[in-house]
Scaffold this motif. Structure first.
Motif, PDB file in Angstrom:
ATOM      1  N   ARG A  53       1.717   3.304   1.955  1.00 16.74           N
ATOM      2  CA  ARG A  53       1.123   3.089   3.276  1.00 16.74           C
ATOM      3  C   ARG A  53       1.668   1.854   3.968  1.00 16.74           C
ATOM      4  O   ARG A  53       1.356   1.597   5.121  1.00 16.74           O
ATOM      5  CB  ARG A  53      -0.391   2.943   3.156  1.00 16.74           C
ATOM      6  N   LEU A 238      -6.959   1.098   7.273  1.00 18.22           N
ATOM      7  CA  LEU A 238      -7.667   0.274   6.306  1.00 18.22           C
ATOM      8  C   LEU A 238      -8.928   0.962   5.810  1.00 18.22           C
ATOM      9  O   LEU A 238      -9.313   0.823   4.623  1.00 18.22           O
ATOM     10  CB  LEU A 238      -8.001  -1.075   6.935  1.00 18.22           C
ATOM     11  N   ALA A 239      -9.593   1.725   6.688  1.00 17.19           N
ATOM     12  CA  ALA A 239     -10.816   2.419   6.293  1.00 17.19           C
ATOM     13  C   ALA A 239     -10.520   3.575   5.338  1.00 17.19           C
ATOM     14  O   ALA A 239     -11.266   3.806   4.382  1.00 17.19           O
ATOM     15  CB  ALA A 239     -11.549   2.918   7.531  1.00 17.19           C
ATOM     16  N   GLY A 241      -8.047   3.778   3.311  1.00 20.90           N
ATOM     17  CA  GLY A 241      -7.665   3.212   2.023  1.00 20.90           C
ATOM     18  C   GLY A 241      -6.449   3.891   1.463  1.00 20.90           C
ATOM     19  O   GLY A 241      -6.183   3.857   0.275  1.00 20.90           O
TER      20      GLY A 241
END
Length: 241
Positions: A53, A238-239, A241
Motif C-alpha cells: 500500500r 488508513l481506515a 488498513g
C-alpha cells in the motif's frame, strides 16, 4: 475627395496603465521550493520503489501536502493598484477598493481593516520581531551619530537628491523608503516600510471615484479541492488498513 472637416478625428493617446505593486515573502517562497523538492523526492521514491500500500499512501499524501505547501508559501501575495488592493491569502482572494479600507495595522502581524470592521491578515507581508529590534538598534546608533555631528548625518540637499531617485515617503509621519544608519529619519524594518508604502497609496487614493466599490472574497477551490481529495483518500487508505 475628402475635406479636412470630413476626416475622422485623430485618436487621443490613452493614459499609461500603471502596474500593480506586488509584495511577496522571499523567505516563504524559498522555503516552499525546498519543501516541494523534499516532499516530491520522498513521495516519488515511495511511489516507484515502495511495495504493497506504500505507493498509494505516498500518492495520497502528495495530493494532500503539495497544495497546502503551495498555499502557505508560494501563493500568498499582495497586489496594490491605483484603485484597489488584492490580497491573495492561502485559501482566499480578497479584493478591497481603497475606499473600503479603514486601517492598515502592524502589530504581531500585518492586517487590513475594512470600513465594516472586518479584518484580513496579509500573509505575504509577515512581521519579523527580530528585524524590528535590529532596526531599532540601528536607529539608536544613527540618532547618536546625528546628535554628535558624526559622519552618519546627511544634509537636506542630499536627501532631496535621494528623493529624486524615486524614494517613497510614508503617509504617516513622513518615513522615507530608502533609509539606513547613514540617513536622517527613522530606520524601519523591511515589512514596516512596505506597510508605509501601502498607507501612502491608500491615503492618496481612498477618495478617488474609481477606488470605490464593495469588498469581494473568493475561496481558492484550486487549492482546497485537491487538498480535500487527498485527505479523503488518505483517510480511507488508513481506515481500510
Amino acid at each position: 475627395m475628402t475635406t479636412p472637416e470630413d476626416q475622422p478625428p485623430a485618436p487621443q493617446p490613452s493614459a499609461p496603465e500603471t502596474k500593480d505593486r506586488v509584495y511577496r515573502s522571499p523567505a516563504g517562497m524559498a522555503g516552499g521550493v525546498l519543501l516541494l523538492g523534499l516532499v516530491g523526492w520522498l513521495g516519488l521514491d515511495a511511489i516507484f520503489v515502495g511495495e504493497g500500500r506504500t505507493p498509494w499512501l505516498a500518492l495520497a499524501s502528495l495530493i494532500l501536502m503539495v497544495p497546502l505547501i503551495v498555499a502557505f508559501t508560494l501563493r500568498p501575495a499582495v497586489f496594490a493598484g491605483q484603485d484597489r488592493l488584492r490580497v491573495r491569502n492561502p485559501f482566499r482572494v480578497i479584493v478591497l477598493p481603497w475606499g473600503q479600507v479603514a486601517a492598515l495595522r502592524s502589530g504581531y502581524s500585518n492586517e487590513i481593516v475594512t470600513a465594516s470592521g472586518k479584518k484580513y491578515q496579509l500573509w505575504s507581508i509577515p512581521v519579523s520581531l527580530r528585524a524590528r529590534k535590529k532596526a531599532t538598534r540601528r536607529e539608536s546608533k544613527a540618532a547618536a551619530e546625528r546628535a554628535g555631528g558624526g559622519r552618519g548625518g546627511r544634509t537636506g540637499g542630499q536627501d532631496a537628491g535621494l528623493g529624486g531617485l524615486g524614494g517613497l515617503t510614508g503617509l504617516r509621519g513622513g518615513v522615507p523608503r530608502n533609509v539606513g544608519p547613514a540617513l536622517d529619519g527613522p530606520v524601519r524594518a523591511e515589512t514596516d516600510r512596505v506597510m508605509d508604502e501601502l498607507r501612502e497609496l491608500w491615503g492618496a487614493r481612498e477618495k478617488a471615484e474609481t477606488a470605490q466599490g464593495e469588498v469581494t472574497e473568493r475561496w481558492a477551490w484550486e487549492i482546497l479541492g485537491p487538498a480535500v481529495a487527498g485527505a479523503v483518500v488518505l483517510g480511507i487508505l488508513l481506515a481500510v488498513g
